[in-house]
Enzyme design. Sequence first.
Site, PDB file in Angstrom:
ATOM      1  N   HIS A 254      90.463 -26.170  27.629  1.00  0.00           N
ATOM      2  CA  HIS A 254      89.818 -25.901  28.920  1.00  0.00           C
ATOM      3  C   HIS A 254      89.439 -24.417  28.990  1.00  0.00           C
ATOM      4  O   HIS A 254      90.088 -23.572  28.355  1.00  0.00           O
ATOM      5  CB  HIS A 254      90.782 -26.220  30.063  1.00  0.00           C
ATOM      6  CG  HIS A 254      90.886 -27.682  30.364  1.00  0.00           C
ATOM      7  ND1 HIS A 254      91.371 -28.158  31.554  1.00  0.00           N
ATOM      8  CD2 HIS A 254      90.564 -28.773  29.629  1.00  0.00           C
ATOM      9  CE1 HIS A 254      91.353 -29.490  31.533  1.00  0.00           C
ATOM     10  NE2 HIS A 254      90.871 -29.874  30.380  1.00  0.00           N
TER      11      HIS A 254
ATOM     12  N   GLU B 126      89.838 -22.092  31.307  1.00  0.00           N
ATOM     13  CA  GLU B 126      90.857 -21.141  31.770  1.00  0.00           C
ATOM     14  C   GLU B 126      91.911 -20.885  30.700  1.00  0.00           C
ATOM     15  O   GLU B 126      92.316 -19.745  30.462  1.00  0.00           O
ATOM     16  CB  GLU B 126      91.586 -21.667  33.020  1.00  0.00           C
ATOM     17  CG  GLU B 126      90.712 -22.042  34.176  1.00  0.00           C
ATOM     18  CD  GLU B 126      90.389 -23.528  34.177  1.00  0.00           C
ATOM     19  OE1 GLU B 126      89.859 -24.042  33.169  1.00  0.00           O
ATOM     20  OE2 GLU B 126      90.652 -24.168  35.199  1.00  0.00           O
TER      21      GLU B 126
ATOM     22  N   CYS C 176      92.973 -27.449  36.983  1.00  0.00           N
ATOM     23  CA  CYS C 176      93.808 -28.659  36.842  1.00  0.00           C
ATOM     24  C   CYS C 176      95.275 -28.234  36.743  1.00  0.00           C
ATOM     25  O   CYS C 176      95.570 -27.039  36.671  1.00  0.00           O
ATOM     26  CB  CYS C 176      93.375 -29.414  35.585  1.00  0.00           C
ATOM     27  SG  CYS C 176      93.950 -28.652  34.042  1.00  0.00           S
TER      28      CYS C 176
ATOM     29  N   CYS D  73      95.968 -25.847  33.729  1.00  0.00           N
ATOM     30  CA  CYS D  73      95.442 -24.491  33.850  1.00  0.00           C
ATOM     31  C   CYS D  73      96.103 -23.723  34.993  1.00  0.00           C
ATOM     32  O   CYS D  73      96.357 -22.518  34.873  1.00  0.00           O
ATOM     33  CB  CYS D  73      93.926 -24.533  33.973  1.00  0.00           C
ATOM     34  SG  CYS D  73      93.181 -25.125  32.431  1.00  0.00           S
TER      35      CYS D  73
END
Lengths: 181, 181
Positions: free
Chosen positions: B66, B68, B96, B99
């Site tokens: 992801h 981040e 999410c 993260c």
Amino acid sequence: MDTNEPLTNGAGASEQDLQFMGQAILEAKKAEAIGEVPIGAVIVRDGKVIAASHNLRERDQEATAHAELAAITEACRKTGSWRLEDTVLYVTLEPCPMCAGAILQSRIPRVVYGARDPKAGCVDSLYRLLDDPRFNHRCDVTEGVLADECGALLTNFFRGIRKRRKAEKQARRALESEQGE
Amino acid sequence: MDTNEPLTNGAGASEQDLQFMGQAILEAKKAEAIGEVPIGAVIVRDGKVIAASHNLRERDQEATAHAELAAITEACRKTGSWRLEDTVLYVTLEPCPMCAGAILQSRIPRVVYGARDPKAGCVDSLYRLLDDPRFNHRCDVTEGVLADECGALLTNFFRGIRKRRKAEKQARRALESEQGE
């Protein structure tokens, strides 16, 4: 939602679960040997360990270097897929929010953990992130497998740190008092 | 705890926030250009971007890839420390659980995000992981910065996917009907 009620407990563990948790404990001991908080994880598919890792936050100075996250990254690389659908993750300590989230992201269907983490655990202790129907994935969880051994590793590690700090403080005071004379 | 009440909103954004969110949007567009869900993130220290990343889950077949998380990993490497204490993270979509957890782990003090994620967002939508006094870290959050632009990127991306799928289905049907004649 009562977050203190366990989803399941160590009683649901098979012989194989005990064996793989034993391997996660060996990983935790590798962390301990280099002064890292002793937490270890393995990921198993078809009865074989496909990824094994331990906490390396201090050595790598990497906030994301938790045992579970590293094992998930390794398992994705080995299988060539971000979906770890036929796997089981074994970890010595209840996953934190980051690692519980990574478990959801990788669609791991079953998680087995050792000791609870009352300060940051997000499977049973503070939240139940792996059992929330609003997410697009949920996990079977078996907790408490070799929990005493997993927990003792951590307790002894932190006791050792406190002991060393106390000894250092006493040595510093003794030195200061000597210099002051 | 009412998870529908925003912690703050885009109104609290500075000129600098808009500028750095613009850079996160450029990262999201890099993801879009290679067929990845368009989400981007940058980490800023002393008014400078020290890490920039975008979602690469499909290309890398990596569950943890992801925007981040990748930016946090990069920022730790660049600063040589797992503590990203004087930084701000900008991300186009509400983080999410994984993260949000990585943000807590890296002690990032401020997070600015664009669009809300009602399906998996763990800052305001489903949970407020960055504002829980039981964890050893909490963040200042500014949400809704360039939210329309951030959200439109995602809406258009998924609309495009649906359109392509529909066209493929129609082409398949036309072929089947031709072969059946």
